[in-house]
Design a protein around this motif. Structure first.
Motif, PDB file in Angstrom:
ATOM      1  N   GLN A 234       0.864  -1.178   0.000  1.00 10.92           N
ATOM      2  CA  GLN A 234       0.000   0.000   0.000  1.00 10.92           C
ATOM      3  C   GLN A 234       0.900   1.227   0.000  1.00 10.92           C
ATOM      4  OE1 GLN A 234      -2.647   1.019   3.402  1.00 10.92           O
ATOM      5  NE2 GLN A 234      -4.241   0.900   1.834  1.00 10.92           N
ATOM      6  N   VAL A 235       0.715   2.080  -1.013  1.00 11.05           N
ATOM      7  CA  VAL A 235       1.488   3.303  -1.137  1.00 11.05           C
ATOM      8  C   VAL A 235       0.581   4.463  -0.741  1.00 11.05           C
ATOM      9  CG1 VAL A 235       2.848   4.755  -2.687  1.00 11.05           C
ATOM     10  CG2 VAL A 235       2.837   2.268  -3.015  1.00 11.05           C
TER      11      VAL A 235
ATOM     12  N   GLN B 162      -2.524   3.922  -3.412  1.00 11.07           N
ATOM     13  CA  GLN B 162      -2.387   2.797  -4.338  1.00 11.07           C
ATOM     14  C   GLN B 162      -2.243   1.524  -3.521  1.00 11.07           C
ATOM     15  OE1 GLN B 162       0.564   3.349  -7.566  1.00 11.07           O
ATOM     16  NE2 GLN B 162       0.914   5.342  -6.621  1.00 11.07           N
ATOM     17  N   SER B 163      -3.036   0.513  -3.871  1.00 11.47           N
ATOM     18  CA  SER B 163      -2.951  -0.773  -3.194  1.00 11.47           C
ATOM     19  C   SER B 163      -2.748  -1.869  -4.219  1.00 11.47           C
ATOM     20  CB  SER B 163      -4.230  -1.061  -2.409  1.00 11.47           C
ATOM     21  OG  SER B 163      -4.340  -0.188  -1.329  1.00 11.47           O
ATOM     22  N   PHE B 164      -1.928  -2.835  -3.839  1.00 14.96           N
ATOM     23  CA  PHE B 164      -1.649  -3.968  -4.704  1.00 14.96           C
ATOM     24  C   PHE B 164      -1.559  -5.199  -3.819  1.00 14.96           C
ATOM     25  CE2 PHE B 164       1.493  -6.974  -6.212  1.00 14.96           C
ATOM     26  CZ  PHE B 164       1.044  -7.234  -7.494  1.00 14.96           C
TER      27      PHE B 164
ATOM     28  N   GLN C 149       7.152  -0.495 -11.410  1.00 12.19           N
ATOM     29  CA  GLN C 149       6.113  -0.575 -12.437  1.00 12.19           C
ATOM     30  C   GLN C 149       5.080  -1.644 -12.085  1.00 12.19           C
ATOM     31  OE1 GLN C 149       5.433   1.298 -15.103  1.00 12.19           O
ATOM     32  NE2 GLN C 149       3.673   0.029 -15.593  1.00 12.19           N
TER      33      GLN C 149
ATOM     34  N   SER D 139      -0.040   7.399  -1.382  1.00  8.61           N
ATOM     35  CA  SER D 139      -0.062   8.504  -2.336  1.00  8.61           C
ATOM     36  C   SER D 139      -1.483   9.048  -2.429  1.00  8.61           C
ATOM     37  CB  SER D 139       0.419   8.003  -3.702  1.00  8.61           C
ATOM     38  OG  SER D 139      -0.374   6.910  -4.126  1.00  8.61           O
TER      39      SER D 139
ATOM     40  N   THR E  46       4.360  -3.081  -9.047  1.00  5.98           N
ATOM     41  CA  THR E  46       3.671  -3.031  -7.753  1.00  5.98           C
ATOM     42  C   THR E  46       3.304  -1.621  -7.280  1.00  5.98           C
ATOM     43  OG1 THR E  46       5.722  -2.903  -6.479  1.00  5.98           O
ATOM     44  CG2 THR E  46       4.891  -5.118  -6.994  1.00  5.98           C
ATOM     45  N   GLY E  47       3.881  -0.592  -7.884  1.00  8.90           N
ATOM     46  CA  GLY E  47       3.590   0.772  -7.463  1.00  8.90           C
ATOM     47  C   GLY E  47       4.672   1.400  -6.606  1.00  8.90           C
ATOM     48  N   ALA E  48       5.661   0.613  -6.178  1.00  4.77           N
ATOM     49  CA  ALA E  48       6.773   1.146  -5.388  1.00  4.77           C
ATOM     50  C   ALA E  48       8.004   0.287  -5.647  1.00  4.77           C
ATOM     51  CB  ALA E  48       6.448   1.153  -3.893  1.00  4.77           C
TER      52      ALA E  48
END
Length: 134
Positions: free
Chosen positions: A13-14, A20-22, A78, A16, A80-82
């Motif tokens: 979880q970022v 953003q969650s993955f 790219q 931002s 996972t978001g982080a």
């Protein structure tokens, strides 16, 4: 470092705007220098396969969609978001509390197959959770 297969669930979880969650199941094999990470949806379909080796990092999203990156950190960002630190992730999966700039790992529940890590730098903060299959 272990080169065997590690499996489990991973979530990131970022903090931002918007957040953003993955999350996905994963299969990880190889080493920090040369490896493969498969990300699998809750329904069992492959979301993507990340492969890296010296000088090459590739994201295969299926259906012939392949993206190439200059580093495994760029590839992870790219996918996972982080930029999850792959070398530290391999260490954490072995129960080694490797330090990496900007990240703090909590391995206090490692015996239960649970690892958490938090990135405070660079912003935005990010929370990584891993639950290993036993």
């Amino acid at each position: 470092m272990q080169t065997g297969l590690r499996t489990g669930r991973i979530s990131l979880q970022v903090q931002s705007e918007p957040v953003q969650s993955f999350s996905a199941s994963f299969e990880l094999k190889g080493t920090p220098e040369r490896g493969e990470l498969s990300l699998i949806s809750p329904l069992g379909s492959v979301l993507g396969v990340l492969r890296w080796s010296p000088g090459e990092a590739v994201l295969d999203s299926g259906g012939g969609k392949v993206q190439r990156f200059s580093s495994v950190d760029e590839l992870m960002a790219q996918a996972t978001g982080a930029a999850v630190p792959v070398t530290a992730l391999f260490a954490w999966l072995q129960g080694d509390n490797a330090s990496v700039s900007g990240w703090t790992a909590d391995l206090s529940r490692y015996a239960e197959g649970r690892i958490t890590a938090r990135r405070v730098q660079p912003a935005p903060p990010a929370d990584l959770r891993v639950v290993l299959d036993q």
